[in-house]
Design an enzyme around this catalytic site. Sequence first.
Site, mmCIF file in Angstrom:
data_model
loop_
_atom_site.group_PDB
_atom_site.id
_atom_site.type_symbol
_atom_site.label_atom_id
_atom_site.label_comp_id
_atom_site.label_asym_id
_atom_site.label_seq_id
_atom_site.Cartn_x
_atom_site.Cartn_y
_atom_site.Cartn_z
ATOM 1 N N SER A 184 0.794 -1.242 0.000
ATOM 2 C CA SER A 184 0.000 0.000 0.000
ATOM 3 C C SER A 184 0.821 1.283 0.000
ATOM 4 C CB SER A 184 -0.964 0.006 1.193
ATOM 5 O OG SER A 184 -0.271 -0.177 2.416
ATOM 6 N N ASP A 226 -3.113 5.518 11.604
ATOM 7 C CA ASP A 226 -3.183 4.049 11.617
ATOM 8 C C ASP A 226 -1.837 3.400 11.907
ATOM 9 O OD1 ASP A 226 -1.760 4.235 9.220
ATOM 10 O OD2 ASP A 226 -3.369 3.456 7.956
ATOM 11 N N HIS A 259 0.684 3.827 7.438
ATOM 12 C CA HIS A 259 0.839 4.575 6.199
ATOM 13 C C HIS A 259 1.394 5.984 6.443
ATOM 14 C CE1 HIS A 259 -2.437 1.612 5.287
ATOM 15 N NE2 HIS A 259 -1.632 1.409 4.256
#
Length: 273
Positions: A33, A248, A251
């Site tokens: 990601s 989070d 990221h």
Amino acid sequence: MKTKWVLILMLFNSGFLAAQDPNFYIFLAFGQSNMEGHARYEAQDTLVNERFQVMSAVDCPEFGRTMGEWYPARSPLCRCKTGLTPTDYFGRTLIKNLPDSIKVGVINVSVGGCKIEFFDKENYSSYIAESPDWLKNMAKEYDNNPYGRLVEMAQLAQKDGVIKGILLHQGESNTGDKSWPGKVRDVYDNLLSELNLDPKETPLLAGEMVSAEQGGKCASMNAIVGTLPELIPNAHIISSEDCEAVEDGLHFSAEGYRKLGRRYAYQMLLLLD
């Protein structure tokens, strides 16, 4: 003499004498990601010098992009619904610091949440088969063969320019896996073999996970990432220290991606020099 010129003409028409621009520097990027791009890109991220190009690895009709074609490198640089990635400011920083005669192109094949096994040339299909539906849906955009798509696009790109390096940001899903460096080496070696690249001329730039000081949930993986140069002599680790992260703990923020991308570029500039 006539036969000689007929052969030359046949070679030219078949593409064997197609021009490859040595001043077009191409970089492959893959990962999960954080390489795919998790942060929303902003207006400033859509302004780009035409010397910085992206080869679309998927069809993106909403952006007027066709797989296998070059376009100005405006976000998103991975798939149609992805965000800002390290490759954005990697490319911007390179063209800012390289002579005007140099163009830079990137090819980004990444999928959020995937393990390094997703790019395993031999076992990717079994990995995808055992994956959750959301990952399977993203894999479909690469015809269920992300490694194959990266090679396919890279081979097309080699008709236009010269591959100068490989960028990696992956590891969150393999946190704690001490065999990860060996798995990365296998992917790297396979890419070199299929693309006829010299390991001494093709560095691997691997970025760290979100750092502990930024609350990184996978920061422990950075110690394992740091061992890559022991297996790949031309591997270089890109620090994530002070690269802003989001809540989070997995990221980077948009500004974090910009800083990380510049660091990839600074390392590449040293190697190019």
